[in-house]
Design a protein around this motif. Structure first.
Motif, PDB file in Angstrom:
ATOM      1  N   ARG A 148       1.063  -1.507   0.020  1.00 14.48           N
ATOM      2  CA  ARG A 148      -0.037   0.055   0.032  1.00 14.48           C
ATOM      3  C   ARG A 148       0.916   1.204   0.129  1.00 14.48           C
ATOM      4  O   ARG A 148       0.375   2.344  -0.640  1.00 14.48           O
ATOM      5  N   GLY A 149       1.915   0.987   0.786  1.00 17.71           N
ATOM      6  CA  GLY A 149       2.952   2.239   0.791  1.00 17.71           C
ATOM      7  C   GLY A 149       3.611   2.663  -0.581  1.00 17.71           C
ATOM      8  O   GLY A 149       3.822   3.804  -0.990  1.00 17.71           O
ATOM      9  N   LEU A 150       3.989   1.326  -0.997  1.00 22.05           N
ATOM     10  CA  LEU A 150       4.583   1.644  -2.412  1.00 22.05           C
ATOM     11  C   LEU A 150       3.743   2.086  -3.468  1.00 22.05           C
ATOM     12  O   LEU A 150       4.066   2.780  -4.378  1.00 22.05           O
ATOM     13  N   LYS A 151       2.532   1.700  -3.643  1.00 18.34           N
ATOM     14  CA  LYS A 151       1.444   2.157  -4.432  1.00 18.34           C
ATOM     15  C   LYS A 151       1.182   3.543  -4.048  1.00 18.34           C
ATOM     16  O   LYS A 151       1.042   4.227  -5.130  1.00 18.34           O
ATOM     17  N   ALA A 152       1.081   3.902  -2.927  1.00 18.62           N
ATOM     18  CA  ALA A 152       1.009   5.526  -2.751  1.00 18.62           C
ATOM     19  C   ALA A 152       2.255   6.347  -3.134  1.00 18.62           C
ATOM     20  O   ALA A 152       1.932   7.330  -3.679  1.00 18.62           O
ATOM     21  N   LEU A 153       3.274   5.970  -2.963  1.00 17.59           N
ATOM     22  CA  LEU A 153       4.501   6.652  -3.137  1.00 17.59           C
ATOM     23  C   LEU A 153       4.446   6.985  -4.632  1.00 17.59           C
ATOM     24  O   LEU A 153       4.869   7.761  -5.209  1.00 17.59           O
ATOM     25  N   GLY A 154       4.013   5.667  -5.482  1.00 19.23           N
ATOM     26  CA  GLY A 154       3.962   5.746  -6.919  1.00 19.23           C
ATOM     27  C   GLY A 154       2.916   6.595  -7.548  1.00 19.23           C
ATOM     28  O   GLY A 154       3.178   7.432  -8.436  1.00 19.23           O
ATOM     29  N   LYS A 155       1.832   6.848  -6.637  1.00 21.05           N
ATOM     30  CA  LYS A 155       0.952   7.946  -7.032  1.00 21.05           C
ATOM     31  C   LYS A 155       1.566   9.318  -6.740  1.00 21.05           C
ATOM     32  O   LYS A 155       1.400  10.107  -7.893  1.00 21.05           O
ATOM     33  N   TRP A 156       2.359   9.454  -5.939  1.00 21.02           N
ATOM     34  CA  TRP A 156       2.856  10.793  -5.490  1.00 21.02           C
ATOM     35  C   TRP A 156       3.948  11.207  -6.704  1.00 21.02           C
ATOM     36  O   TRP A 156       3.935  12.345  -7.433  1.00 21.02           O
ATOM     37  N   ARG A 157       4.637  10.314  -7.180  1.00 15.12           N
ATOM     38  CA  ARG A 157       5.557  10.531  -8.133  1.00 15.12           C
ATOM     39  C   ARG A 157       5.050  10.576  -9.441  1.00 15.12           C
ATOM     40  O   ARG A 157       5.314  11.564 -10.252  1.00 15.12           O
ATOM     41  N   ALA A 158       3.813  10.014  -9.958  1.00 17.05           N
ATOM     42  CA  ALA A 158       3.141  10.244 -11.016  1.00 17.05           C
ATOM     43  C   ALA A 158       2.618  11.438 -10.929  1.00 17.05           C
ATOM     44  O   ALA A 158       2.504  12.450 -12.180  1.00 17.05           O
ATOM     45  N   THR A 159       2.053  11.839  -9.805  1.00 13.36           N
ATOM     46  CA  THR A 159       1.413  13.233  -9.859  1.00 13.36           C
ATOM     47  C   THR A 159       2.287  14.190 -10.017  1.00 13.36           C
ATOM     48  O   THR A 159       2.188  15.502 -10.831  1.00 13.36           O
TER      49      THR A 159
END
Length: 245
Positions: free
Chosen positions: A123-134
């Motif tokens: 879940r943390g890795l997915k959230a971090l990925g969203k921040w980077r994509a944003t």
């Protein structure tokens, strides 16, 4: 309007001819519907960029351009890093998007003690990925060629170490007696700003940050959400340091 920005993973032109393909090429051809004669900017998101003229398209996902020599935008100074405590829901992406748009150079997700949101495991890795994509998409939208770095999630001790290395370290907190608008700022080096969670920065965290050299400041008479405080503070700092002049 300034030219749209597209991200490239490599610089391999055929002379001055370059083919933008894949997802970026599809967006340019099928969504933006770019035509010959229009101008675009290609960038690696790390400061290298080239101004290009569209010469044609192939299919639905290949944009053909004439590329000027690759240039590099100097790294801005002072560098502004925002340590952002993890907000609830999608407010983290909102914070990243708007901080990218105003010009923040680095964003550090912070697992503060009073954060309701927890980044753990997948879940943390997915959230971090969203921040980077944003950050990537907001960088393109705001016509940047140097996108902000989104670091791995940091612990409180890691944030304290970052503050200790900064040329100016500040924590947005209601206990501050000084306003950020009048704080003495460096003309170069690194500014690190900490934005706490909805529940606020704990006394223990404040004490640790103070030991690292960080001073608590207030922005103004109103209380901002954690997802907007960093953007407002960054805009103030960008104006005061001359980066917006």
């Amino acid at each position: 309007m300034t030219a749209p920005v597209f991200v490239v993973e490599h610089w391999k032109p055929d002379g001055d001819r370059y083919v933008l393909e894949g997802a970026e090429g599809r967006h340019a051809v099928s969504v933006k519907r770019l035509r010959p004669g229009e101008e675009v900017v290609l960038t690696d998101g790390a400061g290298r960029y080239a101004v290009c003229e569209v010469t044609g398209t192939e299919g639905k996902d290949r944009l053909i351009v004439r590329m000027d020599p690759v240039a590099e935008e100097p790294a801005p100074s002072p560098r502004i890093t925002v340590v952002q405590a993890l907000p609830k829901g999608d407010r983290g992406e909102v914070a990243v998007e708007t901080m990218t748009e105003v010009g923040v150079d680095a964003i550090v997700p912070w697992q503060a003690s009073r954060c309701i949101t927890q980044w753990k495991g997948d879940r943390g890795l997915k959230a971090l990925g969203k921040w980077r994509a944003t950050a990537r998409e907001a960088g393109k939208q705001s016509r940047r060629v140097r996108f902000p770095e989104v670091a791995d999630a940091a612990t409180t001790k890691q944030v304290a170490a970052l503050l200790a290395r900064a040329d100016f370290a500040a924590v947005l907190h209601e206990s501050g007696t000084d306003r950020l608008a009048t704080a003495p700022l460096p003309t170069e080096g690194e500014i690190v700003l900490v934005v706490g969670p909805e529940g606020g920065v704990s006394p223990e965290e404040l004490a640790l940050f103070a030991q690292a050299g960080a001073t608590p400041y207030v922005l103004g008479p109103t209380v901002l959400r954690t997802s907007t405080a960093g953007t407002a503070a960054a805009a103030l700092l960008l104006g005061r340091t001359g980066r917006w002049s």
